[in-house]
Motif scaffolding. Sequence first.
Motif, short mmCIF file in Angstrom:
data_model
loop_
_atom_site.label_atom_id
_atom_site.label_comp_id
_atom_site.label_asym_id
_atom_site.label_seq_id
_atom_site.Cartn_x
_atom_site.Cartn_y
_atom_site.Cartn_z
N UNK A 87 61.74 13.36 19.66
CA UNK A 87 62.58 14.27 20.42
C UNK A 87 63.42 15.10 19.44
N UNK A 88 63.32 16.44 19.55
CA UNK A 88 64.02 17.30 18.60
C UNK A 88 65.54 17.26 18.76
N UNK A 89 66.03 16.68 19.84
CA UNK A 89 67.47 16.58 20.06
C UNK A 89 68.05 15.29 19.48
N UNK A 90 67.16 14.33 19.17
CA UNK A 90 67.64 13.07 18.59
C UNK A 90 67.54 13.18 17.07
N UNK A 91 68.63 13.62 16.47
CA UNK A 91 68.62 13.88 15.03
C UNK A 91 69.98 13.60 14.42
N UNK A 92 69.98 13.59 13.11
CA UNK A 92 71.23 13.51 12.36
C UNK A 92 71.14 14.52 11.21
#
Length: 302
Positions: A87-92
């Motif tokens: 998921x491209x929104x689950x990032x750091x």
Amino acid sequence: MYLGYRSMRKTIEEVETNMAFRWFLGYGFRDKVTSYSTFGKNYERRFKDTDLFEQLFYRILMTAANKKLISAEHVFVDSTHVKASANKRKLKRKSFVKKHERIKDVFKKKSIKINRENHGKKPFPPDKFDKEDTKEIKESTTDSESGYYVKDERTKRFAYSFHAAAGRNGFVLGTIVTPGNTHDSQILEPLVEQVIEKVGKPEAVAADAAYKTPAITSYLFNKKIIPALPYTRPRTKEGFFFRKKDYVYDEHFDCYLCPSGELLKYSTTNKEGYREYKSPKHICATCSFLSRCTEPKTVKKW
């Protein structure tokens, strides 16, 4: 995976009902197909962190080479992006220190030093080439090995880059998989080295504009390999500006002649390896071609 299947469970379901798959794998019509969990356990316990599948690939490749089906005479290099299951929104956000790689080649550093000394210029200090800076990247919390790939405003995602070198008959001669944010030009050298080691040295390497860099052409020429790269139009500003071909280079005197017949003398060799030629300001100030030569209305350099 065949037909885009991303799991061994789905692949085994296809094998159970597809007669072509059964025939290829040696299963009879009533034979029980191995459970998908068997493959999963083998991947985890026996094949993880090994190059077994790479060995199988090159074993098949060498068999084809022995049958005279493939040749490394002409090699074509390209890459494609494959979306990661992340998921491209689950990032750091992660910062790291990187060194500029444009002038990491020892040969190029030496040539810049010699060029400057031949023109009476002082050599650059060593730390001029080893400058470090920080860059912020996006790292997936789901799949940390993927890279954040941006093609345009609508295409932003975590992905992988599959780099491949193929022969003239379409056989894949070498492959490298990298995170999706790795630039193509960084992978050509190790990919060609892989082909040289496993198959043989190419006579020519063809690639698209993404690989057209001074470092790549220098590498191929040093290896005595012909680079087949696309023509790039001169990056001249729109309008009635002169192009570089309008300035004549005099090799004997190491200078350029501008369209009005004035000299552009050697000024310096910058840290990127480019030689700069500049014109006298007092002559350019009264030149009728100034508006077609440069926007700043000061000095023209090449």
